[in-house]
Design a protein around this motif. Structure first.
Motif, PDB file in Angstrom:
ATOM      1  N   ILE A  37       0.844  -1.206   0.000  1.00 45.42           N
ATOM      2  CA  ILE A  37       0.000   0.000   0.000  1.00 45.42           C
ATOM      3  C   ILE A  37       0.875   1.250   0.000  1.00 45.42           C
ATOM      4  N   LEU A  38       1.866   1.290   0.897  1.00 43.98           N
ATOM      5  CA  LEU A  38       2.748   2.451   0.975  1.00 43.98           C
ATOM      6  C   LEU A  38       3.534   2.619  -0.319  1.00 43.98           C
ATOM      7  N   ALA A  39       3.974   1.515  -0.906  1.00 43.88           N
ATOM      8  CA  ALA A  39       4.726   1.587  -2.164  1.00 43.88           C
ATOM      9  C   ALA A  39       3.847   2.102  -3.298  1.00 43.88           C
ATOM     10  N   ASP A  40       2.596   1.693  -3.327  1.00 45.23           N
ATOM     11  CA  ASP A  40       1.687   2.131  -4.391  1.00 45.23           C
ATOM     12  C   ASP A  40       1.441   3.636  -4.303  1.00 45.23           C
ATOM     13  N   TYR A  41       1.160   4.136  -3.100  1.00 43.37           N
ATOM     14  CA  TYR A  41       0.968   5.580  -2.945  1.00 43.37           C
ATOM     15  C   TYR A  41       2.250   6.335  -3.292  1.00 43.37           C
ATOM     16  N   GLY A  42       3.389   5.834  -2.807  1.00 43.43           N
ATOM     17  CA  GLY A  42       4.644   6.505  -3.088  1.00 43.43           C
ATOM     18  C   GLY A  42       4.964   6.535  -4.575  1.00 43.43           C
ATOM     19  N   ALA A  43       4.720   5.422  -5.268  1.00 49.49           N
ATOM     20  CA  ALA A  43       4.982   5.370  -6.704  1.00 49.49           C
ATOM     21  C   ALA A  43       4.034   6.294  -7.460  1.00 49.49           C
ATOM     22  N   TRP A  44       2.765   6.365  -7.026  1.00 52.57           N
ATOM     23  CA  TRP A  44       1.812   7.270  -7.681  1.00 52.57           C
ATOM     24  C   TRP A  44       2.284   8.712  -7.551  1.00 52.57           C
ATOM     25  N   LEU A  45       2.722   9.100  -6.351  1.00 52.77           N
ATOM     26  CA  LEU A  45       3.234  10.457  -6.161  1.00 52.77           C
ATOM     27  C   LEU A  45       4.439  10.720  -7.058  1.00 52.77           C
ATOM     28  N   ALA A  46       5.356   9.770  -7.114  1.00 54.50           N
ATOM     29  CA  ALA A  46       6.583   9.965  -7.883  1.00 54.50           C
ATOM     30  C   ALA A  46       6.308  10.049  -9.379  1.00 54.50           C
ATOM     31  N   VAL A  47       5.460   9.165  -9.892  1.00 57.00           N
ATOM     32  CA  VAL A  47       5.217   9.122 -11.340  1.00 57.00           C
ATOM     33  C   VAL A  47       4.415  10.330 -11.800  1.00 57.00           C
ATOM     34  N   THR A  48       3.377  10.687 -11.064  1.00 58.64           N
ATOM     35  CA  THR A  48       2.596  11.862 -11.466  1.00 58.64           C
ATOM     36  C   THR A  48       3.436  13.139 -11.369  1.00 58.64           C
ATOM     37  N   LEU A  49       4.370  13.174 -10.435  1.00 58.64           N
ATOM     38  CA  LEU A  49       5.243  14.345 -10.319  1.00 58.64           C
ATOM     39  C   LEU A  49       6.122  14.511 -11.560  1.00 58.64           C
ATOM     40  N   MET A  50       6.354  13.419 -12.284  1.00 54.56           N
ATOM     41  CA  MET A  50       7.185  13.453 -13.485  1.00 54.56           C
ATOM     42  C   MET A  50       6.396  13.826 -14.737  1.00 54.56           C
TER      43      MET A  50
END
Length: 339
Positions: A37-50
């Motif tokens: 769950i934490l990895a999914d939220y973190g990856a969503w933040l990182a990818v959308t930021l790009m």
């Protein structure tokens, strides 16, 4: 087709995770699920930021996968994971990355879906794709053509991705504002709180996308949210079939090396309905141990891969639109086991 009203229900599958008559106490924290769950939220933040740095052809499909995984994780949380603390679990699921579906609404309708003796019923099962003949007769030609096309996999993905969101929001609005119901005015089943809380959670998601990432909301919805909903509809397309024995209404899809993990192995759907409290990372081993019995009990309703589903139903209807009996009759044979 209407959606059942919201009401408090216990988490499906919280009593046991064993199934087949085996009860096992859950650990206080299921670390694989919590970390995912934490990895999914973190990856969503990182990818959308790009978004402004990476091409959309990279950002969009990765975000689609993350949104699909988020939906699978919400489904996991509905079934009482990853901790013993329901309030904490709910907090983990509340962030509406897909914007359109309130978690509490999804939680309630999915609980109703897990009343297995009513599976596929066009009124009692909110995840059913069947219709009553009298409801079909009231449809206009365009609506009838649309839902007929959605009986094929191509139609379910191309049209259903928009249709299901639109129909859900329409039914919610009708239930809340209809002059005979006025659920919003009377705050039936705490509906005002459910939607106000959902909209409040949408604000930081939208601010992140538009202000921080510089992503237009229409691009996020059309290029990421809608395709993600299409992937979820691939999973649900052949999950259930209207048959008399309850356990023969639930299918299995094997050898799904890519979509299976993305769906947290919900493709092995007959096992999920038998033991809804089983955590996702225990499903493959449990399936291998009980495969022959599950196939015997579900009447051999098996697809080798999702490619096999596509080859058979891409442009061919999965089943008739009207439920074969109009409504689900009393089940024949023993009741299915539940966790």
């Amino acid at each position: 087709m209407t959606v059942p009203s919201i009401k408090a229900t216990p988490d499906v599958g919280t009593a046991a995770a064993g199934g087949a008559g085996v009860s096992r106490p859950r650990p206080a924290i299921e670390w694989p699920t919590l970390l995912l769950i934490l990895a999914d939220y973190g990856a969503w933040l990182a990818v959308t930021l790009m978004y402004l740095r990476w091409p959309l052809i990279v950002v969009a499909p990765v975000t689609v996968a993350l949104l699909t995984l988020h939906n699978s994780l919400q489904h996991e949380i509905i079934h009482g994971h990853p901790t013993r603390w329901r309030g904490f679990n709910r907090l983990l699921a509340m962030v509406p990355l897909s914007l359109w579906l309130p978690y509490d609404r999804y939680r309630h309708t999915h609980h109703v879906h897990h009343v297995d003796r009513r599976l596929t019923d066009p009124l009692d099962d909110p995840e059913s794709f069947y219709w009553r003949p009298e409801d079909l007769a009231r449809l206009g030609p365009v609506s009838r053509l649309s839902i007929e096309f959605q009986q094929t996999l191509a139609g379910r993905v191309l049209v259903g991705s928009f249709w299901r969101i639109g129909m859900f929001l329409r039914d919610e609005a009708l239930a809340m504002l209809h002059t005979e119901k006025r659920a919003l005015v009377r705050n039936e089943q705490n509906v005002r709180h459910v939607w106000l809380e959902h909209l409040a959670w949408c604000v930081p998601v939208i601010v992140w996308l538009k202000v921080v990432c510089g992503m237009p909301l229409w691009i996020y919805i059309l290029a990421m949210v809608i395709p993600s909903n299409g992937l979820v509809l691939v999973r649900s397309f052949a999950e259930h079939l209207a048959r008399s024995p309850v356990r023969e209404r639930v299918a299995l899809v094997e050898r799904s090396w890519l979509l299976g993990p993305l769906f947290l192995f919900n493709n092995l759907h007959a096992l999920h309905h038998e033991t809804p409290g089983l955590p996702w990372y225990q499903i493959p081993a449990r399936y291998r141990a009980h495969r022959e019995r599950l196939l015997a009990e579900n009447g051999g309703l098996l697809y080798v891969t999702y490619f096999a589903v596509a080859r058979r139903y891409l442009f061919r209807r999965y089943d008739v639109l009207p439920h074969p009996t109009g409504r689900v009759p009393p089940s024949s044979g023993p009741e299915p086991r539940t966790a």
